[in-house]
Scaffold this motif. Sequence first.
Motif, PDB file in Angstrom:
ATOM      1  N   LYS A  95      56.947 -20.538  62.062  1.00 21.80           N
ATOM      2  CA  LYS A  95      57.946 -21.577  61.899  1.00 21.80           C
ATOM      3  C   LYS A  95      59.140 -20.991  61.154  1.00 21.80           C
ATOM      4  CE  LYS A  95      55.434 -24.477  59.507  1.00 21.80           C
ATOM      5  NZ  LYS A  95      55.044 -25.633  58.664  1.00 21.80           N
ATOM      6  N   GLU A  96      60.296 -21.595  61.342  1.00 19.03           N
ATOM      7  CA  GLU A  96      61.495 -21.137  60.664  1.00 19.03           C
ATOM      8  C   GLU A  96      61.303 -21.256  59.152  1.00 19.03           C
ATOM      9  OE1 GLU A  96      66.359 -21.745  60.944  1.00 19.03           O
ATOM     10  OE2 GLU A  96      65.005 -22.890  62.245  1.00 19.03           O
ATOM     11  N   CYS A  97      61.680 -20.222  58.443  1.00 13.87           N
ATOM     12  CA  CYS A  97      61.403 -20.157  57.002  1.00 13.87           C
ATOM     13  C   CYS A  97      62.506 -20.856  56.213  1.00 13.87           C
ATOM     14  CB  CYS A  97      61.241 -18.701  56.569  1.00 13.87           C
ATOM     15  SG  CYS A  97      59.827 -17.898  57.365  1.00 13.87           S
ATOM     16  N   LEU A  98      62.405 -22.169  56.140  1.00 16.48           N
ATOM     17  CA  LEU A  98      63.388 -22.995  55.457  1.00 16.48           C
ATOM     18  C   LEU A  98      62.818 -23.518  54.138  1.00 16.48           C
ATOM     19  CD1 LEU A  98      64.607 -25.100  58.514  1.00 16.48           C
ATOM     20  CD2 LEU A  98      65.749 -23.126  57.477  1.00 16.48           C
ATOM     21  N   LEU A 116      57.247 -20.594  42.265  1.00 18.92           N
ATOM     22  CA  LEU A 116      58.480 -20.090  42.866  1.00 18.92           C
ATOM     23  C   LEU A 116      59.356 -21.285  43.217  1.00 18.92           C
ATOM     24  CD1 LEU A 116      57.176 -17.404  45.409  1.00 18.92           C
ATOM     25  CD2 LEU A 116      57.571 -17.159  42.950  1.00 18.92           C
ATOM     26  N   THR A 117      60.649 -21.060  43.315  1.00 18.09           N
ATOM     27  CA  THR A 117      61.533 -22.112  43.798  1.00 18.09           C
ATOM     28  C   THR A 117      61.294 -22.308  45.301  1.00 18.09           C
ATOM     29  OG1 THR A 117      63.320 -20.599  44.396  1.00 18.09           O
ATOM     30  CG2 THR A 117      63.275 -21.446  42.107  1.00 18.09           C
ATOM     31  N   PRO A 118      61.656 -23.442  45.867  1.00 17.36           N
ATOM     32  CA  PRO A 118      61.537 -23.605  47.320  1.00 17.36           C
ATOM     33  C   PRO A 118      62.283 -22.517  48.084  1.00 17.36           C
ATOM     34  CG  PRO A 118      61.907 -25.731  46.287  1.00 17.36           C
ATOM     35  CD  PRO A 118      62.084 -24.700  45.206  1.00 17.36           C
ATOM     36  N   GLU A 119      63.451 -22.112  47.566  1.00 14.91           N
ATOM     37  CA  GLU A 119      64.214 -21.035  48.221  1.00 14.91           C
ATOM     38  C   GLU A 119      63.463 -19.712  48.120  1.00 14.91           C
ATOM     39  OE1 GLU A 119      66.717 -24.390  47.207  1.00 14.91           O
ATOM     40  OE2 GLU A 119      65.399 -23.149  45.963  1.00 14.91           O
ATOM     41  N   GLY A 120      62.862 -19.458  46.956  1.00 18.16           N
ATOM     42  CA  GLY A 120      62.090 -18.234  46.776  1.00 18.16           C
ATOM     43  C   GLY A 120      60.866 -18.206  47.664  1.00 18.16           C
ATOM     44  N   ALA A 121      60.171 -19.346  47.769  1.00 21.31           N
ATOM     45  CA  ALA A 121      59.001 -19.426  48.644  1.00 21.31           C
ATOM     46  C   ALA A 121      59.393 -19.160  50.096  1.00 21.31           C
ATOM     47  CB  ALA A 121      58.340 -20.792  48.506  1.00 21.31           C
ATOM     48  N   ALA A 122      60.566 -19.658  50.499  1.00 26.94           N
ATOM     49  CA  ALA A 122      61.027 -19.420  51.865  1.00 26.94           C
ATOM     50  C   ALA A 122      61.319 -17.938  52.093  1.00 26.94           C
ATOM     51  CB  ALA A 122      62.275 -20.255  52.149  1.00 26.94           C
ATOM     52  N   ARG A 123      61.883 -17.272  51.089  1.00 20.06           N
ATOM     53  CA  ARG A 123      62.137 -15.832  51.227  1.00 20.06           C
ATOM     54  C   ARG A 123      60.831 -15.048  51.306  1.00 20.06           C
ATOM     55  NH1 ARG A 123      66.775 -17.238  47.989  1.00 20.06           N
ATOM     56  NH2 ARG A 123      65.591 -17.067  46.040  1.00 20.06           N
ATOM     57  N   VAL A 124      59.836 -15.458  50.558  1.00 17.01           N
ATOM     58  CA  VAL A 124      58.533 -14.797  50.622  1.00 17.01           C
ATOM     59  C   VAL A 124      57.898 -15.015  51.993  1.00 17.01           C
ATOM     60  CG1 VAL A 124      56.174 -14.867  49.711  1.00 17.01           C
ATOM     61  CG2 VAL A 124      58.121 -14.840  48.137  1.00 17.01           C
ATOM     62  N   ALA A 184      56.794 -12.234  54.819  1.00 17.45           N
ATOM     63  CA  ALA A 184      55.470 -12.187  55.445  1.00 17.45           C
ATOM     64  C   ALA A 184      55.597 -12.162  56.962  1.00 17.45           C
ATOM     65  CB  ALA A 184      54.633 -13.391  54.996  1.00 17.45           C
ATOM     66  N   LEU A 185      56.494 -12.977  57.495  1.00 13.69           N
ATOM     67  CA  LEU A 185      56.717 -12.993  58.939  1.00 13.69           C
ATOM     68  C   LEU A 185      57.267 -11.659  59.424  1.00 13.69           C
ATOM     69  CD1 LEU A 185      56.814 -14.363  61.655  1.00 13.69           C
ATOM     70  CD2 LEU A 185      58.932 -15.502  60.963  1.00 13.69           C
ATOM     71  N   ALA A 186      58.165 -11.062  58.660  1.00  8.30           N
ATOM     72  CA  ALA A 186      58.725  -9.762  59.038  1.00  8.30           C
ATOM     73  C   ALA A 186      57.639  -8.690  59.092  1.00  8.30           C
ATOM     74  CB  ALA A 186      59.823  -9.357  58.061  1.00  8.30           C
ATOM     75  N   LEU A 230      66.146 -17.669  65.165  1.00  6.05           N
ATOM     76  CA  LEU A 230      65.028 -16.756  65.372  1.00  6.05           C
ATOM     77  C   LEU A 230      64.975 -15.702  64.272  1.00  6.05           C
ATOM     78  CD1 LEU A 230      65.256 -16.169  69.222  1.00  6.05           C
ATOM     79  CD2 LEU A 230      63.833 -17.812  67.982  1.00  6.05           C
ATOM     80  N   PRO A 231      63.777 -15.282  63.881  1.00  7.27           N
ATOM     81  CA  PRO A 231      63.656 -14.246  62.854  1.00  7.27           C
ATOM     82  C   PRO A 231      64.103 -12.889  63.379  1.00  7.27           C
ATOM     83  CG  PRO A 231      61.500 -14.813  63.744  1.00  7.27           C
ATOM     84  CD  PRO A 231      62.473 -15.790  64.327  1.00  7.27           C
ATOM     85  N   GLU A 232      64.538 -12.030  62.459  1.00  5.10           N
ATOM     86  CA  GLU A 232      64.948 -10.680  62.831  1.00  5.10           C
ATOM     87  C   GLU A 232      63.778  -9.928  63.439  1.00  5.10           C
ATOM     88  OE1 GLU A 232      66.727  -8.529  59.667  1.00  5.10           O
ATOM     89  OE2 GLU A 232      68.273 -10.040  59.259  1.00  5.10           O
ATOM     90  N   GLY A 233      64.090  -9.030  64.360  1.00  7.58           N
ATOM     91  CA  GLY A 233      63.067  -8.195  64.969  1.00  7.58           C
ATOM     92  C   GLY A 233      62.410  -8.799  66.188  1.00  7.58           C
ATOM     93  N   THR A 234      62.895  -9.974  66.623  1.00  7.50           N
ATOM     94  CA  THR A 234      62.266 -10.626  67.775  1.00  7.50           C
ATOM     95  C   THR A 234      63.209 -10.724  68.970  1.00  7.50           C
ATOM     96  OG1 THR A 234      62.891 -12.831  66.944  1.00  7.50           O
ATOM     97  CG2 THR A 234      60.728 -11.977  66.304  1.00  7.50           C
ATOM     98  N   ASP A 235      64.250  -9.908  68.986  1.00  4.26           N
ATOM     99  CA  ASP A 235      65.233  -9.980  70.070  1.00  4.26           C
ATOM    100  C   ASP A 235      64.597  -9.755  71.430  1.00  4.26           C
ATOM    101  OD1 ASP A 235      67.077 -10.374  68.102  1.00  4.26           O
ATOM    102  OD2 ASP A 235      67.967  -8.377  68.199  1.00  4.26           O
ATOM    103  N   ASP A 236      63.572  -8.903  71.487  1.00  2.00           N
ATOM    104  CA  ASP A 236      62.937  -8.618  72.768  1.00  2.00           C
ATOM    105  C   ASP A 236      61.644  -9.400  72.962  1.00  2.00           C
ATOM    106  OD1 ASP A 236      61.623  -7.268  70.778  1.00  2.00           O
ATOM    107  OD2 ASP A 236      61.327  -5.423  71.932  1.00  2.00           O
TER     108      ASP A 236
END
Length: 216
Positions: A11-14, A26-34, A38-40, A63-69
């Motif tokens: 899911k989108e990391c929002l 962690l802050t909600p923003e920090g949890a989203a970065r973590v 993990a997805l990366a 879309l997350p980075e690294g999924t262009d293909d």
Amino acid sequence: MTDVTVVVVAKECLPGKVKTRLTPALTPEGAARVASAALADTIETVRALPASRRVLLYDGVVLPEGTDDFEVLHQVGGGLDERLGAMFDAMTGPTLLVGMDTPQASPEHLVPVFEDPERDAWFGPADDGGFWSLYLREPDGDLLRGVPMSQDDTGAVQLARLTDAGLSVGTLPGLLDVDTVADAEQVAALAPNSRFARAFAAERDSTMTTTTGGAR
């Protein structure tokens, strides 16, 4: 390369939408970065597999980075069992599902699938009672629909569903899903060089600095 499709469910990391059990440590923003880290890590692992096709089963817009293909398949509505069931029904050949909550997962953990893709199924149990990976040589969404998700018996019920259907099931290594701060600490220790571990450490340091008012 093997004739196996690998699907990452994500899911989108929002902020406020992912890894909410890491707050308030962690802050909600920090949890989203973590979660994004993990997805990366998961995407990097999937890219290293000898798959013939890679798919992102996605709930989100950006879309997350690294999924262009990667091919993108948007999640349908309903419970997780229905969403995963719909995905397997959409597949036409051997399919390996991998979740985004086990950033410590490496290509080595999934080697058995690619060494023996003719086995009916491979099941990756999670330490919390769920599962982090599932392979079906002949995808069938009915094998997942109706399985109660996010419970401590989810994995047991899912495995029973497979064996009751007469499938030959191999077992992958058990891994710990990251749900809580304690989970995150354990997984970061297991994979200290991962993006996840670095992001988690940075967010913990940031939170502690904010809480204590910084160095004096």
